[in-house]
Scaffold this motif. Structure first.
Motif, PDB file in Angstrom:
ATOM      1  N   PRO A  68      18.267  33.848 -31.455  1.00  0.00           N
ATOM      2  CA  PRO A  68      16.830  34.176 -31.457  1.00  0.00           C
ATOM      3  C   PRO A  68      16.409  34.972 -32.688  1.00  0.00           C
ATOM      4  CG  PRO A  68      17.767  34.553 -29.281  1.00  0.00           C
ATOM      5  CD  PRO A  68      18.922  34.277 -30.204  1.00  0.00           C
ATOM      6  N   LEU A  69      17.287  35.863 -33.168  1.00  0.00           N
ATOM      7  CA  LEU A  69      16.929  36.663 -34.339  1.00  0.00           C
ATOM      8  C   LEU A  69      16.845  35.813 -35.601  1.00  0.00           C
ATOM      9  CD1 LEU A  69      18.899  39.967 -33.687  1.00  0.00           C
ATOM     10  CD2 LEU A  69      16.425  39.679 -33.836  1.00  0.00           C
ATOM     11  N   TYR A  70      17.687  34.782 -35.683  1.00  0.00           N
ATOM     12  CA  TYR A  70      17.582  33.862 -36.817  1.00  0.00           C
ATOM     13  C   TYR A  70      16.228  33.153 -36.780  1.00  0.00           C
ATOM     14  CZ  TYR A  70      18.653  30.100 -40.091  1.00  0.00           C
ATOM     15  OH  TYR A  70      18.622  29.225 -41.142  1.00  0.00           O
ATOM     16  N   ASN A  71      15.824  32.740 -35.583  1.00  0.00           N
ATOM     17  CA  ASN A  71      14.514  32.098 -35.444  1.00  0.00           C
ATOM     18  C   ASN A  71      13.390  33.062 -35.818  1.00  0.00           C
ATOM     19  OD1 ASN A  71      15.698  29.728 -34.539  1.00  0.00           O
ATOM     20  ND2 ASN A  71      15.606  30.341 -32.387  1.00  0.00           N
ATOM     21  N   PHE A  72      13.578  34.341 -35.518  1.00  0.00           N
ATOM     22  CA  PHE A  72      12.579  35.344 -35.879  1.00  0.00           C
ATOM     23  C   PHE A  72      12.445  35.430 -37.401  1.00  0.00           C
ATOM     24  CE2 PHE A  72      11.430  40.099 -35.847  1.00  0.00           C
ATOM     25  CZ  PHE A  72      10.089  39.810 -35.806  1.00  0.00           C
ATOM     26  N   PHE A  73      13.566  35.379 -38.101  1.00  0.00           N
ATOM     27  CA  PHE A  73      13.540  35.391 -39.557  1.00  0.00           C
ATOM     28  C   PHE A  73      12.802  34.167 -40.096  1.00  0.00           C
ATOM     29  CE2 PHE A  73      16.639  38.773 -40.357  1.00  0.00           C
ATOM     30  CZ  PHE A  73      16.276  39.169 -41.634  1.00  0.00           C
ATOM     31  N   SER A  74      13.091  33.009 -39.537  1.00  0.00           N
ATOM     32  CA  SER A  74      12.575  31.761 -40.099  1.00  0.00           C
ATOM     33  C   SER A  74      11.154  31.427 -39.662  1.00  0.00           C
ATOM     34  CB  SER A  74      13.510  30.600 -39.726  1.00  0.00           C
ATOM     35  OG  SER A  74      13.609  30.474 -38.312  1.00  0.00           O
ATOM     36  N   SER A  75      10.756  31.862 -38.444  1.00  0.00           N
ATOM     37  CA  SER A  75       9.448  31.470 -37.926  1.00  0.00           C
ATOM     38  C   SER A  75       8.505  32.638 -37.663  1.00  0.00           C
ATOM     39  CB  SER A  75       9.638  30.690 -36.621  1.00  0.00           C
ATOM     40  OG  SER A  75      10.125  31.542 -35.592  1.00  0.00           O
ATOM     41  N   GLY A  76       9.055  33.863 -37.590  1.00  0.00           N
ATOM     42  CA  GLY A  76       8.222  35.008 -37.278  1.00  0.00           C
ATOM     43  C   GLY A  76       7.924  35.154 -35.792  1.00  0.00           C
ATOM     44  N   ARG A  77       8.584  34.339 -34.969  1.00  0.00           N
ATOM     45  CA  ARG A  77       8.355  34.378 -33.530  1.00  0.00           C
ATOM     46  C   ARG A  77       9.663  34.713 -32.812  1.00  0.00           C
ATOM     47  NH1 ARG A  77       3.566  32.054 -31.900  1.00  0.00           N
ATOM     48  NH2 ARG A  77       2.388  31.021 -33.554  1.00  0.00           N
ATOM     49  N   LEU A  78       9.547  35.423 -31.690  1.00  0.00           N
ATOM     50  CA  LEU A  78      10.734  35.826 -30.948  1.00  0.00           C
ATOM     51  C   LEU A  78      10.416  35.923 -29.476  1.00  0.00           C
ATOM     52  CD1 LEU A  78      13.673  36.926 -30.961  1.00  0.00           C
ATOM     53  CD2 LEU A  78      12.682  39.202 -31.206  1.00  0.00           C
ATOM     54  N   ASP A  79      11.233  35.227 -28.669  1.00  0.00           N
ATOM     55  CA  ASP A  79      11.132  35.327 -27.222  1.00  0.00           C
ATOM     56  C   ASP A  79      12.082  36.441 -26.784  1.00  0.00           C
ATOM     57  OD1 ASP A  79      11.090  35.132 -24.504  1.00  0.00           O
ATOM     58  OD2 ASP A  79      11.491  32.972 -24.423  1.00  0.00           O
ATOM     59  N   LEU A  80      11.542  37.582 -26.409  1.00  0.00           N
ATOM     60  CA  LEU A  80      12.373  38.724 -26.060  1.00  0.00           C
ATOM     61  C   LEU A  80      13.217  38.479 -24.826  1.00  0.00           C
ATOM     62  CD1 LEU A  80       9.887  41.661 -26.734  1.00  0.00           C
ATOM     63  CD2 LEU A  80      11.811  40.930 -28.132  1.00  0.00           C
ATOM     64  N   CYS A  81      12.887  37.486 -24.044  1.00  0.00           N
ATOM     65  CA  CYS A  81      13.707  37.169 -22.865  1.00  0.00           C
ATOM     66  C   CYS A  81      15.082  36.652 -23.264  1.00  0.00           C
ATOM     67  CB  CYS A  81      12.995  36.121 -22.010  1.00  0.00           C
ATOM     68  SG  CYS A  81      11.459  36.687 -21.256  1.00  0.00           S
ATOM     69  N   GLU A  82      15.203  36.194 -24.510  1.00  0.00           N
ATOM     70  CA  GLU A  82      16.463  35.640 -24.970  1.00  0.00           C
ATOM     71  C   GLU A  82      17.343  36.676 -25.662  1.00  0.00           C
ATOM     72  OE1 GLU A  82      16.084  32.065 -27.240  1.00  0.00           O
ATOM     73  OE2 GLU A  82      14.207  31.514 -26.266  1.00  0.00           O
ATOM     74  N   VAL A  83      16.837  37.874 -25.846  1.00  0.00           N
ATOM     75  CA  VAL A  83      17.573  38.891 -26.585  1.00  0.00           C
ATOM     76  C   VAL A  83      18.257  39.829 -25.612  1.00  0.00           C
ATOM     77  CG1 VAL A  83      17.432  40.752 -28.273  1.00  0.00           C
ATOM     78  CG2 VAL A  83      15.927  38.767 -28.467  1.00  0.00           C
ATOM     79  N   ASN A  84      19.591  39.940 -25.746  1.00  0.00           N
ATOM     80  CA  ASN A  84      20.366  40.823 -24.875  1.00  0.00           C
ATOM     81  C   ASN A  84      20.338  42.261 -25.381  1.00  0.00           C
ATOM     82  OD1 ASN A  84      21.134  38.630 -23.243  1.00  0.00           O
ATOM     83  ND2 ASN A  84      22.788  38.122 -24.671  1.00  0.00           N
TER      84      ASN A  84
END
Length: 222
Positions: free
Chosen positions: A206-222
């Motif tokens: 998810p953090l890689y996606n945050f870098f690339s898209s600026g979006r993050l689903d916090l439900c996926e972050v442990n």
């Protein structure tokens, strides 16, 4: 990488070419008995005398115009043990706050390619996000006075159970880079950004996606 205003695949007259290298050096302090068990290599491969020589040779071969080093120990790379030759200048260094862990992130530039206009250090513990560091520099290309390159170098938290802290570190890092870039644009200059580092997350995270898209689903972050 080639940067240009032109969208054509053809080489543009105003293209700027440079090479950026990012490398985790593995600080000497981590090559203890625990470190040797972790890396599972022969003890001779972690001996500082041979490893320092190998690192210098490899970085020389990579021949970066900008070199971002993580786990850089200033004390270990002095004098004849210097990480890079005289053609390079150290543009930034930000060490961890812990007295026991005197290593951090450093950025070196080839003197003939860039000059450093501005340096900013980031200590994430100042934001309550763990004892990790980053540094950000604004570089002016010697052949293109109107071209600015913002380079960030970060070593983010390893602990896989502290996704909350990693998210915070990423947000602080990206916000800092965005602010510096906007300051350059407001001056009427062209600005590009390169973010390097040891991020301690995988390309599918998810953090890689945050870098690339600026979006993050916090439900996926442990």
């Amino acid at each position: 990488r080639r940067w240009s205003r032109a969208r054509s695949r053809k080489r543009a007259a105003d293209a700027v070419e440079f090479r950026v290298v990012s490398y985790n050096l593995l600080a000497r302090q981590y090559t203890t008995q625990l470190g040797r068990a972790l890396y599972r290599v022969g003890p001779h491969r972690l001996e500082w005398s041979s490893r320092a020589k190998t690192l210098r040779c490899e970085l020389e071969m990579l021949s970066g115009d900008v070199v971002c080093a993580q786990e850089y120990e200033e004390k270990a790379w002095r004098g004849s043990e210097a990480l890079l030759g005289d053609e390079y200048a150290r543009a930034a260094l930000c060490e961890r706050s812990s007295a026991e862990k005197r290593e951090g992130c450093a950025i070196f530039i080839r003197r003939g390619a860039f000059t450093c206009e501005k340096t900013e250090k980031l200590k994430f513990d100042h934001h309550g996000l763990g004892d990790n560091t980053a540094c950000v520099v604004t570089l002016r290309h010697r052949a293109r006075d109107g071209f600015r390159l913002v380079v960030a170098n970060a070593h983010l938290l390893f602990n896989p159970k502290r996704g909350d802290a990693k998210v915070g570190q990423v947000r602080v890092l990206l916000a800092t880079v965005a602010r510096i870039r906007q300051d350059i644009v407001d001056r009427g200059l062209m600005a590009h950004c390169v973010i390097c580092g040891d991020f301690n997350f995988s390309p599918n995270s998810p953090l890689y996606n945050f870098f690339s898209s600026g979006r993050l689903d916090l439900c996926e972050v442990n």
